[in-house]
Design a protein around this motif. Sequence first.
Motif, short mmCIF file in Angstrom:
data_model
loop_
_atom_site.label_atom_id
_atom_site.label_comp_id
_atom_site.label_asym_id
_atom_site.label_seq_id
_atom_site.Cartn_x
_atom_site.Cartn_y
_atom_site.Cartn_z
N GLN A 257 5.78 -8.27 1.56
CA GLN A 257 4.76 -7.82 2.50
C GLN A 257 3.79 -8.92 2.94
N MET B 63 7.27 4.32 11.49
CA MET B 63 8.39 5.09 12.00
C MET B 63 8.98 4.47 13.26
N ASP B 64 8.15 3.80 14.04
CA ASP B 64 8.67 3.17 15.26
C ASP B 64 9.62 2.02 14.92
N GLU C 148 8.46 -3.90 3.56
CA GLU C 148 7.30 -3.78 4.45
C GLU C 148 6.85 -5.13 5.02
N ALA D 139 3.64 -4.90 7.40
CA ALA D 139 2.48 -4.06 7.04
C ALA D 139 1.15 -4.79 7.25
N MET D 140 1.13 -6.10 7.05
CA MET D 140 -0.14 -6.81 7.14
C MET D 140 -0.32 -7.53 8.47
N LEU D 141 0.53 -7.24 9.44
CA LEU D 141 0.48 -7.97 10.71
C LEU D 141 -0.13 -7.13 11.82
N ASP D 142 -0.62 -7.82 12.86
CA ASP D 142 -1.13 -7.09 14.02
C ASP D 142 0.04 -6.76 14.96
N PRO D 143 -0.21 -5.97 16.03
CA PRO D 143 0.91 -5.53 16.86
C PRO D 143 1.78 -6.68 17.40
N ILE D 144 1.17 -7.80 17.75
CA ILE D 144 1.97 -8.92 18.27
C ILE D 144 2.86 -9.46 17.17
N HIS E 196 6.87 1.75 6.44
CA HIS E 196 6.09 2.98 6.63
C HIS E 196 5.98 3.28 8.11
N LEU F 180 5.63 11.87 5.19
CA LEU F 180 6.05 10.89 6.18
C LEU F 180 5.75 11.41 7.59
N HIS G 59 -5.65 -1.59 14.27
CA HIS G 59 -4.62 -2.06 15.19
C HIS G 59 -3.89 -0.88 15.80
N ASP H 55 0.72 4.57 3.30
CA ASP H 55 1.77 5.40 3.89
C ASP H 55 1.13 6.47 4.78
N PRO H 56 1.94 7.17 5.59
CA PRO H 56 1.34 8.10 6.56
C PRO H 56 0.39 9.12 5.94
N THR I 248 -5.29 -10.20 15.79
CA THR I 248 -5.73 -11.17 14.79
C THR I 248 -6.30 -12.41 15.49
N HIS J 65 7.23 7.78 0.84
CA HIS J 65 5.79 7.55 0.71
C HIS J 65 5.53 6.61 -0.47
N ASN J 66 4.27 6.18 -0.61
CA ASN J 66 3.92 5.30 -1.73
C ASN J 66 4.32 5.98 -3.03
N ARG K 99 5.76 -7.14 16.50
CA ARG K 99 6.80 -7.24 17.52
C ARG K 99 7.66 -8.47 17.28
N TYR L 64 -8.43 -4.29 2.83
CA TYR L 64 -7.94 -4.18 1.46
C TYR L 64 -9.10 -4.17 0.45
#
Lengths: 284, 279
Positions: free
Chosen positions: B88, B201-202, B166, B169-174, B199, B239, A202, A175-176, A42, B40-41, B177, A91
Amino acid sequence: MSIKVENVSFVYGKGTPFEKKAVDDISFCVKKGEFIGLIGHTGSGKSTLIQMLNGLIKPDSGKIFINGCDITADKVNLKEIRSKIGLVFQYPEYQLFEETVYKDIAYGPSNFNKSKEEIDSVINEVISLVGLDSSILEKSPFELSGGQKRRVAIAGVLAMSPDILILDEPTAGLDPAGRNDILACIKNLHEQKGMTVILVSHSMEDIANNVDKIMIVSDAKLVSFDYPSEIFKDSEMLKNIGLNVPQVTRVVNHLKQKGINLGNNIYTVEAAVDAILKYVKEES
Amino acid sequence: MIEVKNLSYFYEAEEGTPEKVLDNINLKIEDGEFVAVLGHNGSGKSTFAKHLNAILQPTDGYIYIDGVSTSNDEMLWNIRSKVGMVFQNPDNQIVASVVEEDVAFAPENLGVKPEEIRKRVDDALDAVDMTEYKNHSSHMLSGGQKQRVAIAGIIAMKPSIIVMDEPTAMLDPIGRREVMKTIEHLNSKYNITIILITHNMDEAVKAKRVVVIDSGKILIDNTPKNVFKNVDMLHKIGLDVPQVTMLAYKLRENGVNISDDILTVDECTQEIYNYVNKG
């Protein structure tokens, strides 16, 4: 259609205390029919970059050529450019607004003065391209599930028959199963229609499984633009700019440190399985 | 403690019969647990989450928070101050323009004394590692930082349970974390019960218990290792499993005899290393 970007820069809020360099001297070339993954965290400048590609943002300096045509030049016909480059925002389902799915998808082409017959045929085509049934066309877009809405929104962009498709995190929040559906649909567009695709994500796993080349943007600069095999070799560099290599690639790298060399181009589960089986066979 | 007894919930339909979203759910969550909820959704997991602090109330059955039923309207405030919710979208959860004022919003509304508010806000910002941003403008923060401020706002209410729907869900990897580190920290250091709907799994792997919901029913309720073993079943209900779990699963399919409950890169590396060296 090819994309050529030459020394492009852009600064937000120039001359204000909030001045921020969003894109700093970026150059690259994308050939017709290539599938590119664009990664960056971001604020790295990737969204600014893709908005420049269809003329939504004009660079402060530098040039962008779409199929040889300089879209940064004065008096260029941006309307035509935008019909050739489909941009799917993050989105995109928030942008659905019409009473029915049909009308929503038809909005783009009807603004380009397409006839009713042309619109009908294009809608039938795109609705199946995104994997939806035509029975959905008369429904309100707001009755659909999240994944369906997103596919309708993507269909709306496809209805403009773009040659280049740019998608900004098209799987975020799904979802997956929804994520796999969307990725399969994009892959299909690339393979069957030969569309040039730029996919912003990402998820290293999503990118590694699908793209031809990866572009990494960090702090407004283009850090790397290369084949996945080259990019994932340098896991330290990726870590430093806040990105991860896929889990299986980390496993392969760790095994290498322990003296088990499985080879280099491994970033999908399938490739790792093959490499491990081959290694075991050769050893025994 | 959370006790869910025979919980069913129907959404009212405009026409026709009401839609059953939760179907006879029974569950007990002890104090200090870290539970991930997957589905799932449309599986009913968010509807379930909303029951935990009485945003929704059961059509049938009961939910008890420390022995108090969420169907008891007179106890709603009590329940909501015990069970915090994080959603979220970070932008929808920030109400004030300065970070520390945002965190103070909930305790102010609960009528907490000013000196106590000061202390709670400082403690909450410390817990999410955002102290140095307390005088910053909240809209200038990154997504991960905003989400941590939203969590601090919940912590300032001193809840014993936090439900997160969730949150990454709307965040980047950093950002992901940062938020996951905060969640683990709250659970281990402050012993706050965490219910994490996700959603990813990690992230679910980091929980101590995983509950899988499908079609409004609890399908599995077990440790991450015992849940992610069921690769076929999880795929069938839409899933995923972590990539290394998938790798181990495929290797086993090809006759490589390694453990079937691998969840992390290190475990996977070690198992393959052992296998290769044995062979």
